[in-house]
Design a protein around this motif. Structure first.
Motif, PDB file in Angstrom:
ATOM      1  N   MET A  40       0.864  -1.180   0.000  1.00 23.51           N
ATOM      2  CA  MET A  40       0.000   0.000   0.000  1.00 23.51           C
ATOM      3  C   MET A  40       0.900   1.228   0.000  1.00 23.51           C
ATOM      4  SD  MET A  40      -3.130  -1.144   0.036  1.00 23.51           S
ATOM      5  CE  MET A  40      -4.066   0.291   0.530  1.00 23.51           C
ATOM      6  N   TRP A  41       0.509   2.278  -0.732  1.00 25.42           N
ATOM      7  CA  TRP A  41       1.369   3.456  -0.904  1.00 25.42           C
ATOM      8  C   TRP A  41       0.611   4.732  -0.551  1.00 25.42           C
ATOM      9  CZ3 TRP A  41       6.346   2.335  -1.544  1.00 25.42           C
ATOM     10  CH2 TRP A  41       6.645   1.037  -1.952  1.00 25.42           C
ATOM     11  N   ALA A  78       0.459   6.543   6.156  1.00 23.54           N
ATOM     12  CA  ALA A  78       0.880   5.144   6.121  1.00 23.54           C
ATOM     13  C   ALA A  78       0.762   4.492   7.499  1.00 23.54           C
ATOM     14  CB  ALA A  78       2.318   5.050   5.614  1.00 23.54           C
ATOM     15  N   MET A  79       1.212   5.212   8.542  1.00 22.79           N
ATOM     16  CA  MET A  79       1.159   4.671   9.894  1.00 22.79           C
ATOM     17  C   MET A  79      -0.285   4.552  10.389  1.00 22.79           C
ATOM     18  SD  MET A  79       4.249   3.966  10.807  1.00 22.79           S
ATOM     19  CE  MET A  79       4.447   4.054  12.580  1.00 22.79           C
ATOM     20  N   MET A 120       6.989   8.221  -2.142  1.00 24.50           N
ATOM     21  CA  MET A 120       5.801   7.606  -1.560  1.00 24.50           C
ATOM     22  C   MET A 120       6.199   6.724  -0.365  1.00 24.50           C
ATOM     23  SD  MET A 120       3.145   8.642  -3.306  1.00 24.50           S
ATOM     24  CE  MET A 120       1.822   7.431  -3.226  1.00 24.50           C
ATOM     25  N   TRP A 121       5.242   6.560   0.582  1.00 24.76           N
ATOM     26  CA  TRP A 121       5.494   5.781   1.797  1.00 24.76           C
ATOM     27  C   TRP A 121       4.658   4.502   1.794  1.00 24.76           C
ATOM     28  CZ3 TRP A 121       8.946   7.045   5.708  1.00 24.76           C
ATOM     29  CH2 TRP A 121       9.537   8.312   5.617  1.00 24.76           C
ATOM     30  N   SER A 122       5.241   3.415   2.319  1.00 23.52           N
ATOM     31  CA  SER A 122       4.527   2.138   2.384  1.00 23.52           C
ATOM     32  C   SER A 122       4.723   1.498   3.758  1.00 23.52           C
ATOM     33  CB  SER A 122       5.028   1.189   1.301  1.00 23.52           C
ATOM     34  OG  SER A 122       4.327  -0.045   1.366  1.00 23.52           O
ATOM     35  N   PRO A 123       3.632   1.038   4.410  1.00 24.01           N
ATOM     36  CA  PRO A 123       3.768   0.355   5.710  1.00 24.01           C
ATOM     37  C   PRO A 123       4.286  -1.074   5.521  1.00 24.01           C
ATOM     38  CG  PRO A 123       1.529   1.209   5.345  1.00 24.01           C
ATOM     39  CD  PRO A 123       2.225   1.208   4.041  1.00 24.01           C
TER      40      PRO A 123
END
Length: 314
Positions: A266-267, A274-275, A302-305
């Motif tokens: 997931m992004w 994300a968190m 982009m951030w991903s968990p």
């Protein structure tokens, strides 16, 4: 005959008077846990007392009265009895127990948050449930220290649940609050087709410019064609190849240091989102009982968990 009877009576009195007193060595510095029953076998030293000694009766003991108490204990061996005064101390060494529903909760900035809803139970091992208070309590209750929590500002915050029993024993337990920024409606793109003319230039709505249109029609004699095709102003440049779009970017992160990393794929645009998503995830089928989580950033921003130390319900 009377003389013989008198002698027997005297002998009986002498024997009775010389009867051995029950020997009991009582306990010293005896401590008892608050709320627990008294263990009679600990009230005396069996090895230093007569055989078959046991406790017949105890008076004056209160398991929920803190501090030193004086009690009266009657010992017996079924033939003789002996009464002794003992001093014991009742102390409370057991702290309250706090159970949370989740290790973290999430909301959108501006939403209402009831922190108490994340608390499953707060109990004292002896006295049972402790009541919630919206003020600081030192005894017999619990409260929540909000710390720097701001439900109107995106971020991750830590709050503490603090419980105290009737005797002042305290327990603390923390959980996180992830506040996600509120989404705002995006403004429409202002670069629509109405702002471009067929020759790739800017078009003006000023009526005075319309008179120049006639003078531009014959300007193609210089050998170069200023007109454009329908691709928004991009020319084929005399039959050359059209621009080719590059391959789409593939998001990726690589996490080391954990033997069981689970990637979410997931992004999100920022770490807070994300968190927040990760804190509310419960596994593919809601079958995760516990896990740790964090997030990492792709080269594109982009951030991903990702998850680790995952356990499932049995």
């Amino acid at each position: 005959m009377k003389k013989l009877i008198s002698m027997i009576a005297v002998a009986a009195l002498l024997i009775t008077g010389c009867a051995k007193e029950l020997k009991v060595t009582t306990a010293e510095n005896l401590k008892v846990e608050y709320g627990e029953e008294l263990d009679n076998t600990k009230l005396f030293n069996a090895k230093e007392s007569d055989e078959n000694v046991k406790v017949d009766k105890v008076e004056g003991f209160d398991a929920k009265k803190m501090g030193e108490q004086e009690i009266t204990v009657t010992f017996t061996d079924d033939n003789k009895d002996k009464e002794e005064k003992l001093k014991i101390t009742v102390e409370d060494t057991k702290k309250p127990v706090i159970e949370l529903k989740k290790e973290s909760v999430g909301i959108t900035a501006g939403d209402k948050l009831e922190l108490k809803d994340n608390i499953k139970s707060v109990k004292d091992p002896v006295d049972g449930d402790l009541k919630y208070s919206d003020k600081t309590v030192e005894k017999d209750g619990y409260y929540i220290d909000k710390g720097k929590l701001d439900t109107k500002k995106a971020g991750t915050y830590e709050v503490k649940v603090i419980a105290a029993d009737k005797n002042g024993n305290k327990t603390e337990k923390s959980f996180k609050v992830n506040v996600k920024k509120k989404e705002t409606a995006k403004k429409p793109n202002g670069t629509g087709n109405s702002n471009t003319s067929n020759n790739g230039g800017s078009s003006s709505s000023n009526p005075s410019n319309t008179g120049n249109s006639g003078s531009n029609t014959g300007s193609s004699s210089g050998g170069s064609n200023n007109s454009s095709n329908s691709n928004g102003g991009l020319s084929n440049n005399g039959g050359g190849q059209k621009p080719v779009n590059p391959a789409p970017h593939q998001h990726s992160i690589t996490v080391t240091g954990y033997p069981d990393v689970v990637y979410s794929n997931m992004w999100f645009e920022d770490d807070t989102e994300a968190m927040y998503w990760a804190s509310n995830y419960e596994g593919p089928n809601g079958d995760w009982a516990g896990f740790g989580y964090s997030s990492d950033q792709c080269s594109c921003g982009m951030w991903s968990p990702y998850f680790f130390n995952v356990t499932t319900w049995e």
